[in-house]
Design an enzyme around this catalytic site. Structure first.
Site, PDB file in Angstrom:
ATOM      1  CB  THR A 125     -39.166 -54.236  -4.030  1.00 39.91           C
ATOM      2  OG1 THR A 125     -38.491 -52.555  -4.113  1.00 39.91           O
ATOM      3  CG2 THR A 125     -40.818 -53.803  -4.429  1.00 39.91           C
ATOM      4  CB  ILE A 126     -36.602 -51.086   0.021  1.00 41.32           C
ATOM      5  CG1 ILE A 126     -36.435 -50.622  -0.910  1.00 41.32           C
ATOM      6  CG2 ILE A 126     -35.935 -51.964   0.857  1.00 41.32           C
ATOM      7  CD1 ILE A 126     -35.166 -49.182  -0.037  1.00 41.32           C
ATOM      8  CG  ASP A 127     -38.926 -48.989  -3.870  1.00 38.19           C
ATOM      9  OD1 ASP A 127     -38.549 -48.733  -3.397  1.00 38.19           O
ATOM     10  OD2 ASP A 127     -38.399 -49.327  -5.449  1.00 38.19           O
ATOM     11  CG  MET A 169     -33.953 -44.845  -1.270  1.00 33.78           C
ATOM     12  SD  MET A 169     -32.892 -45.763  -1.736  1.00 33.78           S
ATOM     13  CE  MET A 169     -31.549 -45.643  -2.660  1.00 33.78           C
ATOM     14  NE  ARG A 171     -36.732 -47.342  -9.930  1.00 32.16           N
ATOM     15  CZ  ARG A 171     -36.145 -48.258  -9.817  1.00 32.16           C
ATOM     16  NH1 ARG A 171     -36.732 -49.652  -9.756  1.00 32.16           N
ATOM     17  NH2 ARG A 171     -34.165 -48.461 -10.164  1.00 32.16           N
ATOM     18  CD  GLU A 221     -36.118 -42.672  -4.543  1.00 29.46           C
ATOM     19  OE1 GLU A 221     -34.565 -41.923  -4.669  1.00 29.46           O
ATOM     20  OE2 GLU A 221     -36.642 -43.807  -4.815  1.00 29.46           O
ATOM     21  NE  ARG A 265     -28.312 -26.523   7.790  1.00 26.95           N
ATOM     22  CZ  ARG A 265     -26.972 -26.372   8.480  1.00 26.95           C
ATOM     23  NH1 ARG A 265     -26.715 -28.280   8.839  1.00 26.95           N
ATOM     24  NH2 ARG A 265     -26.700 -25.453   9.127  1.00 26.95           N
ATOM     25  CG  HIS A 271     -28.071 -47.093  -1.585  1.00 22.29           C
ATOM     26  ND1 HIS A 271     -27.923 -46.192  -1.981  1.00 22.29           N
ATOM     27  CD2 HIS A 271     -28.003 -47.432  -2.381  1.00 22.29           C
ATOM     28  CE1 HIS A 271     -27.607 -45.368  -3.300  1.00 22.29           C
ATOM     29  NE2 HIS A 271     -28.294 -46.807  -3.453  1.00 22.29           N
TER      30      HIS A 271
HETATM   31  O1  F6P Z   1     -36.168 -50.010  -6.140  1.00 22.22           O
HETATM   32  C1  F6P Z   1     -35.074 -50.294  -5.207  1.00 22.22           C
HETATM   33  C2  F6P Z   1     -34.332 -48.449  -4.809  1.00 22.22           C
HETATM   34  O2  F6P Z   1     -33.786 -48.585  -3.210  1.00 22.22           O
HETATM   35  C3  F6P Z   1     -35.419 -47.218  -4.864  1.00 22.22           C
HETATM   36  O3  F6P Z   1     -36.214 -46.657  -4.053  1.00 22.22           O
HETATM   37  C4  F6P Z   1     -34.604 -46.598  -5.597  1.00 22.22           C
HETATM   38  O4  F6P Z   1     -34.837 -45.044  -6.892  1.00 22.22           O
HETATM   39  C5  F6P Z   1     -33.362 -47.634  -6.352  1.00 22.22           C
HETATM   40  O5  F6P Z   1     -34.096 -49.017  -5.902  1.00 22.22           O
HETATM   41  C6  F6P Z   1     -32.501 -47.089  -6.072  1.00 22.22           C
HETATM   42  O6  F6P Z   1     -30.768 -47.885  -7.153  1.00 22.22           O
HETATM   43  P1  F6P Z   1     -30.105 -48.065  -6.946  1.00 22.22           P
HETATM   44  O7  F6P Z   1     -29.288 -48.460  -6.068  1.00 22.22           O
HETATM   45  O8  F6P Z   1     -29.366 -48.775  -7.768  1.00 22.22           O
HETATM   46  O9  F6P Z   1     -29.446 -46.811  -7.200  1.00 22.22           O
END
Ligand code: F6P
Length: 341
Positions: A125-127, A169, A171, A221, A265, A271
């Site tokens: 996971t990138i998170d 991102m 989450r 986010e 801004r 993504h």
């Molecule tokens: O879990 C990886 C992630 O990129 C989170 O950082 C982000 O909130 C979520 O997935 C976005 O998911 P999706 O691409 O399904 O909108």
């Protein structure tokens, strides 16, 4: 032995490196053969798989995304879903599964293991919010992309004496914002783990302008203002019950303009953080995870996830990785606060 492989949840750079390592070592060392299941848990649920051989994993090491496809399909929410998976594994004559995923995909893997399905997990996971591993692959690539974006934003912010707000991102965890913000020299970093005071943020902005530099605010986010709520993109939820986050950057831009009179801004990196080629760190980590995961399969060490501890790859119970999220400790945030303003 025949081994099924799947990648579930949000894609991230390094997934293909794991698939390649699993297949290359499994074929060469253990004489195993492989079935690739398409689109995460949808593949085994609907019986959508194909033979995966050494030829099919050639050239994929530097490629982002996943050659297997991914989805957020949750078989635990489908009536009879687990039975269907077990039946399809029998139909494909699959003896074991390698599930590559984050909290959700590995949560399903944990439930299947408890039902007796022979399964080994690989954390992605990138998170970077999975417990029981120091790092997940994908994170390093994401923070490097975000860092480069912040570097570029400094010069344009200064040319126009604007406040630029970068929404990243992550989450419910602030790892991407913390690391990218620290590496990119952000003037304020906002993360979900620490509610923020908008007045204090505006104070940092004013003090930054006094030094003749323009402020860059990095906001995860999932960051939440004191007395407010997490900002959602819309009201929908995925099959795992997750909301879509986004909006905090725009909210901040509006509030900052209103309170300071400075132009603000918002840039939502989105993504871009997940796409494209993995860094060397992620390629190596993903490759080592794959090599160790297939060892666990060969040894029949089911219900385990490979994990990074220091520089070693170890095996931990899948359940340990999915019990709770790994979030940013207040002491880590305090380190970054030294540079605010
Ligand atoms: O879990 C990886 C992630 O990129 C989170 O950082 C982000 O909130 C979520 O997935 C976005 O998911 P999706 O691409 O399904 O909108």
């Amino acid at each position: 032995m025949r081994v099924g492989v799947l990648t579930g949840g949000g894609d991230c750079p390094g997934l293909n490196a794991v698939i390649r390592a699993v297949v290359r070592k499994g074929v060469a060392r253990y004489k195993q053969d492989f079935i690739g299941f398409r689109d995460g848990w949808r593949g085994p649920l609907e019986g959508d798989g194909f033979a995966l051989d050494v030829k099919s994993v050639r050239g994929i090491l530097p490629r982002g995304g996943t050659i297997l496809g991914s989805s957020r399909t949750n078989p635990l929410k489908v009536e009879g879903g687990v039975d269907q998976i077990e039946e399809n594994l029998r139909n494909f004559k699959v003896d074991a599964l390698v599930a590559i995923g984050g909290e959700d995909t590995l949560g399903v893997a944990t439930a299947l293991h408890e039902r007796g399905v022979p399964i080994v997990g690989v954390p992605k996971t990138i998170d970077n919010d999975l417990n029981a591993t120091d790092y997940t692959f994908g994170f390093d690539t994401a923070i490097n992309i975000a860092m480069e974006a912040i570097d570029r934003l400094h010069t344009t912010a200064e040319s126009h004496r604007r406040v630029l707000i970068v929404e990243l991102m992550g989450r419910h965890a602030g790892w991407i914002a913390l690391h990218a913000g620290l590496a990119g020299g952000a003037n304020v970093i906002l993360i979900p783990e620490q509610r923020f005071d908008i007045e204090k943020v505006c104070g940092y902005i004013e003090s930054r302008f006094k030094t003749n530099y323009s402020p860059i605010i990095v906001a995860a986010e999932g960051a939440i203002p004191e007395g407010g709520d997490m900002m959602l993109k819309d009201a929908s939820r995925d099959a795992f019950g997750h909301v879509k986050l986004s909006g905090i950057g725009d909210w901040l831009a509006r509030e900052v303009e209103k309170r300071t009179g400075k132009e603000a801004r918002c840039i939502v990196l989105g993504h871009i953080q997940r796409g494209g080629t993995p860094t060397a760190f992620d390629r190596v980590l993903a490759t080592r995870f794959g090599l160790h995961a297939i060892d666990a399969v060969q040894e029949g060490d089911w219900g385990k996830m490979v994990a990074l501890r220091g520089t070693d790859i170890v095996r931990v119970p899948l359940a340990d990785a999915t019990r709770e999220l790994k979030t940013v400790d207040p002491s880590r945030y305090a380190e970054a606060e030294v540079f605010f303003g």
